[in-house]
Design an enzyme around this catalytic site. Sequence first.
Site, PDB file in Angstrom:
ATOM      1  N   LYS A 161     -15.086 -36.094  20.163  1.00 50.79           N
ATOM      2  CA  LYS A 161     -14.045 -36.761  20.397  1.00 50.79           C
ATOM      3  C   LYS A 161     -12.746 -36.088  20.845  1.00 50.79           C
ATOM      4  O   LYS A 161     -12.121 -35.397  20.460  1.00 50.79           O
ATOM      5  CB  LYS A 161     -13.412 -37.331  18.795  1.00 50.79           C
ATOM      6  CG  LYS A 161     -15.170 -38.035  18.274  1.00 50.79           C
ATOM      7  CD  LYS A 161     -14.909 -38.313  16.818  1.00 50.79           C
ATOM      8  CE  LYS A 161     -16.249 -39.144  16.245  1.00 50.79           C
ATOM      9  NZ  LYS A 161     -15.924 -39.397  14.846  1.00 50.79           N
ATOM     10  N   ASN A 217      -7.970 -33.026  10.751  1.00 49.47           N
ATOM     11  CA  ASN A 217      -6.611 -33.391  11.364  1.00 49.47           C
ATOM     12  C   ASN A 217      -5.679 -33.771  10.120  1.00 49.47           C
ATOM     13  O   ASN A 217      -4.625 -33.628  10.358  1.00 49.47           O
ATOM     14  CB  ASN A 217      -7.167 -34.794  12.262  1.00 49.47           C
ATOM     15  CG  ASN A 217      -7.793 -34.162  13.514  1.00 49.47           C
ATOM     16  OD1 ASN A 217      -7.212 -33.760  14.515  1.00 49.47           O
ATOM     17  ND2 ASN A 217      -9.120 -34.260  13.504  1.00 49.47           N
ATOM     18  N   LYS A 250      -8.289 -41.752  16.497  1.00 46.17           N
ATOM     19  CA  LYS A 250      -8.358 -41.816  14.915  1.00 46.17           C
ATOM     20  C   LYS A 250      -7.834 -40.502  14.783  1.00 46.17           C
ATOM     21  O   LYS A 250      -7.351 -40.312  13.338  1.00 46.17           O
ATOM     22  CB  LYS A 250      -9.530 -42.230  14.479  1.00 46.17           C
ATOM     23  CG  LYS A 250     -10.923 -41.393  14.960  1.00 46.17           C
ATOM     24  CD  LYS A 250     -10.986 -40.363  13.895  1.00 46.17           C
ATOM     25  CE  LYS A 250     -12.155 -39.567  14.302  1.00 46.17           C
ATOM     26  NZ  LYS A 250     -12.488 -38.470  13.150  1.00 46.17           N
ATOM     27  N   GLU A 283      -8.773 -31.451  16.668  1.00 51.86           N
ATOM     28  CA  GLU A 283      -8.615 -31.987  17.880  1.00 51.86           C
ATOM     29  C   GLU A 283      -7.450 -33.240  18.278  1.00 51.86           C
ATOM     30  O   GLU A 283      -7.167 -33.194  19.254  1.00 51.86           O
ATOM     31  CB  GLU A 283     -10.067 -32.960  18.049  1.00 51.86           C
ATOM     32  CG  GLU A 283     -11.246 -31.963  18.111  1.00 51.86           C
ATOM     33  CD  GLU A 283     -11.570 -31.239  19.781  1.00 51.86           C
ATOM     34  OE1 GLU A 283     -10.476 -31.653  20.347  1.00 51.86           O
ATOM     35  OE2 GLU A 283     -12.432 -30.815  20.067  1.00 51.86           O
ATOM     36  N   GLY A 292     -18.176 -42.365  15.683  1.00 51.94           N
ATOM     37  CA  GLY A 292     -18.054 -43.209  14.328  1.00 51.94           C
ATOM     38  C   GLY A 292     -17.999 -42.237  13.242  1.00 51.94           C
ATOM     39  O   GLY A 292     -17.832 -41.056  13.107  1.00 51.94           O
ATOM     40  N   SER A 324     -11.611 -33.660   6.351  1.00 48.00           N
ATOM     41  CA  SER A 324     -10.953 -33.921   7.643  1.00 48.00           C
ATOM     42  C   SER A 324     -10.053 -32.888   8.055  1.00 48.00           C
ATOM     43  O   SER A 324      -8.799 -32.611   7.472  1.00 48.00           O
ATOM     44  CB  SER A 324     -10.014 -35.039   7.591  1.00 48.00           C
ATOM     45  OG  SER A 324      -9.265 -35.551   8.745  1.00 48.00           O
TER      46      SER A 324
END
Length: 319
Positions: free
Chosen positions: A102, A250, A186, A268, A131, A248
């Site tokens: 992504k 991020n 996202k 990312e 997803g 996560s």
Amino acid sequence: MKITLLGCGRWGSFIGWYLDKIGHNVTIWGLSDAPQFLEIKNTRKNNMLTFRESINVTDNLDEAVNSADILIISISSQALRSFMKTLSKLDLKGKKIVLCMKGIEINTGKRLTEIVEEFVTDETHVAIWVGPGHPQDFSNGIPNCMVIDSRHDDLKHFLIKEFSSDLIRFYVGQDLIGSEIGAAAKNTIGIAAGMLDGLNLSSLKGALMSRGTREISRLIKAMGGNELSAYGLCHLGDYEATLFSQYSHNRRFGEMLVKGEKFDKLAEGVDTTTALVYLGQKYNVDLPICETVYNVIQGNTTAKKGLSDLFLRSIKPEF
């Protein structure tokens, strides 16, 4: 199917494990000096998984590509262009490429399928696999739903038939632009969520989710996609895994940034945020959350001031 995973990070290694588990002939390729590759090669384990002997592990790119019908690429999104320059020197005729990654190219704002298609002929069809879900959850038997999308309908349906199981239910993506932009964006919203966590403002995540989805839907529409894609699994449906999960990267990056701590893993969303600000300017779309995250990362404002201005001080209609 004969499938090669190009990349052996946490997603690439999990996908190799998963596809082997559901009965495919799997090869995992990695760089010969990469610690993640060496761990899998030497121990057939990593910190999440144990890999069966049926999986071939190699650092020989020619062997890995030539033996496969399907190539699944799972590497850093900003490394994709240089990797495709190398990969395109090999015979890719008739092969299918699936991107399980992504991001948006930081220098050009290009989607990842656009980059791949610069290096392959029309005979080589490209799809994405995006997803919600984390390899840590999947490896513990916790199921989730994901999306496969492509410009080629036959490829989408073929991959979903081959890759589905009780662990992962796939939906058919219907908007490649929206699926790619939503999946990448996202991660920026995830950084904002981490900043809220770091400031003890987690109660504002509801507002972040609502406004973030609307913001990204505007960009998707301006780029020619379906704005409703932002409300699907590629974006809103991935918020739980990105805005709340301990796994996560991020979210954790945003939290540690606010606390003045260094995050030493790949997030990312950092480069994606820069690319989103560029796309917002290019398509004349207001992206206040993306711009705030960008300014905090660049040191142009503090997270406290930026997020306070974003959520607590402005007076405007909700829609």
